[in-house]
Scaffold this motif. Structure first.
Motif, PDB file in Angstrom:
ATOM      1  N   ARG A  15       8.944  45.937  31.852  1.00  0.00           N
ATOM      2  CA  ARG A  15       7.666  45.459  31.314  1.00  0.00           C
ATOM      3  C   ARG A  15       6.691  46.637  31.381  1.00  0.00           C
ATOM      4  O   ARG A  15       6.324  47.090  32.469  1.00  0.00           O
ATOM      5  CB  ARG A  15       7.140  44.284  32.120  1.00  0.00           C
ATOM      6  CG  ARG A  15       8.081  43.091  32.146  1.00  0.00           C
ATOM      7  CD  ARG A  15       7.392  41.830  32.647  1.00  0.00           C
ATOM      8  NE  ARG A  15       6.669  42.045  33.888  1.00  0.00           N
ATOM      9  CZ  ARG A  15       5.644  41.285  34.295  1.00  0.00           C
ATOM     10  NH1 ARG A  15       5.237  40.265  33.560  1.00  0.00           N
ATOM     11  NH2 ARG A  15       5.047  41.529  35.440  1.00  0.00           N
ATOM     12  N   LEU A 209       4.695  37.277  30.884  1.00  0.00           N
ATOM     13  CA  LEU A 209       5.307  38.181  29.914  1.00  0.00           C
ATOM     14  C   LEU A 209       6.661  38.682  30.408  1.00  0.00           C
ATOM     15  O   LEU A 209       6.805  39.070  31.561  1.00  0.00           O
ATOM     16  CB  LEU A 209       4.390  39.376  29.636  1.00  0.00           C
ATOM     17  CG  LEU A 209       3.062  39.071  28.937  1.00  0.00           C
ATOM     18  CD1 LEU A 209       2.239  40.347  28.790  1.00  0.00           C
ATOM     19  CD2 LEU A 209       3.283  38.419  27.574  1.00  0.00           C
ATOM     20  N   TYR A 214       3.927  46.330  25.687  1.00  0.00           N
ATOM     21  CA  TYR A 214       2.773  45.530  25.280  1.00  0.00           C
ATOM     22  C   TYR A 214       1.537  46.411  25.102  1.00  0.00           C
ATOM     23  O   TYR A 214       1.313  47.371  25.852  1.00  0.00           O
ATOM     24  CB  TYR A 214       2.478  44.452  26.326  1.00  0.00           C
ATOM     25  CG  TYR A 214       3.595  43.456  26.486  1.00  0.00           C
ATOM     26  CD1 TYR A 214       3.675  42.328  25.673  1.00  0.00           C
ATOM     27  CD2 TYR A 214       4.596  43.656  27.438  1.00  0.00           C
ATOM     28  CE1 TYR A 214       4.718  41.421  25.806  1.00  0.00           C
ATOM     29  CE2 TYR A 214       5.641  42.749  27.582  1.00  0.00           C
ATOM     30  CZ  TYR A 214       5.696  41.635  26.764  1.00  0.00           C
ATOM     31  OH  TYR A 214       6.728  40.747  26.901  1.00  0.00           O
TER      32      TYR A 214
END
Length: 272
Positions: A15, A209, A214
């Motif tokens: 992430r 998420l 992102y």
């Protein structure tokens, strides 16, 4: 191409997040928030009165073709007539801009904005767009060409069909994106969230998420009299307060905090 790029950057299965400060250069209040928050990534509006104040950081160009507020209003750097209303300002709405703007005029203006900020000393790491004005497909082609000309990433979402655009526009944008060797990200946009819910929304959204790269859009500003002339100043201050909140900082700390400079430098290995 983007999956290969993220793999080469060691981001596969992770992430990663770009905490992106929009609208720098428009107000001193926004610039002050950028300096106080300490997140390096953002983009500067070349026609903004405060653009020269922000020169260092992980900074891109927030390309401007619209001027939405009564204060502050912005004018083009070029004299291209299709870009302006009767008073000589950029069109105030997307609808008006898309009805009038000639793509050749837009290309000359957007290139001028990038060159102007370079001359101020900005090491451009990426480009993005104010109010999504380049999403008209012929303007999106200009946007992508400029990214390749300057050898920088452009903000592209990885799914235009999830952004509420008309299907024919989303289809056209997806085709354009497929034609250009530019990376795509997943958008996280705080703007529609009520000011009083902002910090809790950040924590809840970030926690949920999954793996991916992102681009978190925020518009943080400190609550000065200048900022309070903006119709949405409470939302801008809410971003500032939320991004200082320890719970939000902890949630962000669970991501790889990415910069566009890292993305740009990795991308350039693929570009001529």
């Amino acid at each position: 191409m983007q999956n290969k790029l993220w793999e080469d950057m060691g981001l596969a299965g992770k992430r990663a997040i770009l905490v992106h400060h929009d609208d720098l250069g428009m107000t001193e209040a926004g610039n002050r928030a950028y300096l106080e928050l300490g997140f390096p990534t953002g983009s500067v509006m070349a026609p903004g009165a405060w653009a020269p104040q922000i020169r260092t950081g992980d900074l891109g160009v927030h390309l401007v073709l619209t001027s939405e507020w009564a204060f502050p209003r912005m004018r083009p750097l070029t004299g291209e007539s299709s870009l302006t209303d009767a008073q000589g300002y950029f069109w105030p709405t997307l609808e008006a801009a898309w009805q009038h703007i000639d793509p050749g005029d837009a290309e000359r203006e957007l290139r001028a904005q990038m060159v102007f900020l370079q001359r101020l000393g900005l090491d451009i790491t990426h480009i993005d767009t104010h109010m999504g004005a380049v999403l008209r497909p012929d303007l999106a082609e200009v946007y992508a060409r400029l990214a390749l000309e300057f050898r920088v990433p452009a903000l592209w979402t990885d799914d235009f069909h999830a952004r509420g655009l008309p299907r024919d526009m989303a289809d056209a944008l997806a085709r354009i994106m497929a034609e250009f060797p530019l990376p795509a990200v997943r958008l996280v946009d705080t703007y529609a969230v009520a000011a009083e819910d902002r910090a809790a929304w950040y924590v809840d959204t970030l926690t949920r998420l999954g793996p991916g790269v992102y681009h978190l859009i925020h518009h943080a500003a400190v609550p000065t009299p200048e900022a309070q002339r903006l119709p949405d100043w409470e939302r801008r201050y809410a971003d500032f307060a939320a991004l200082r909140h320890p719970d939000v900082r902890r949630a962000l700390g669970e991501f790889v905090l990415l910069t566009y400079r890292e993305v740009r430098d990795a991308l350039r290995r693929y570009l001529p």
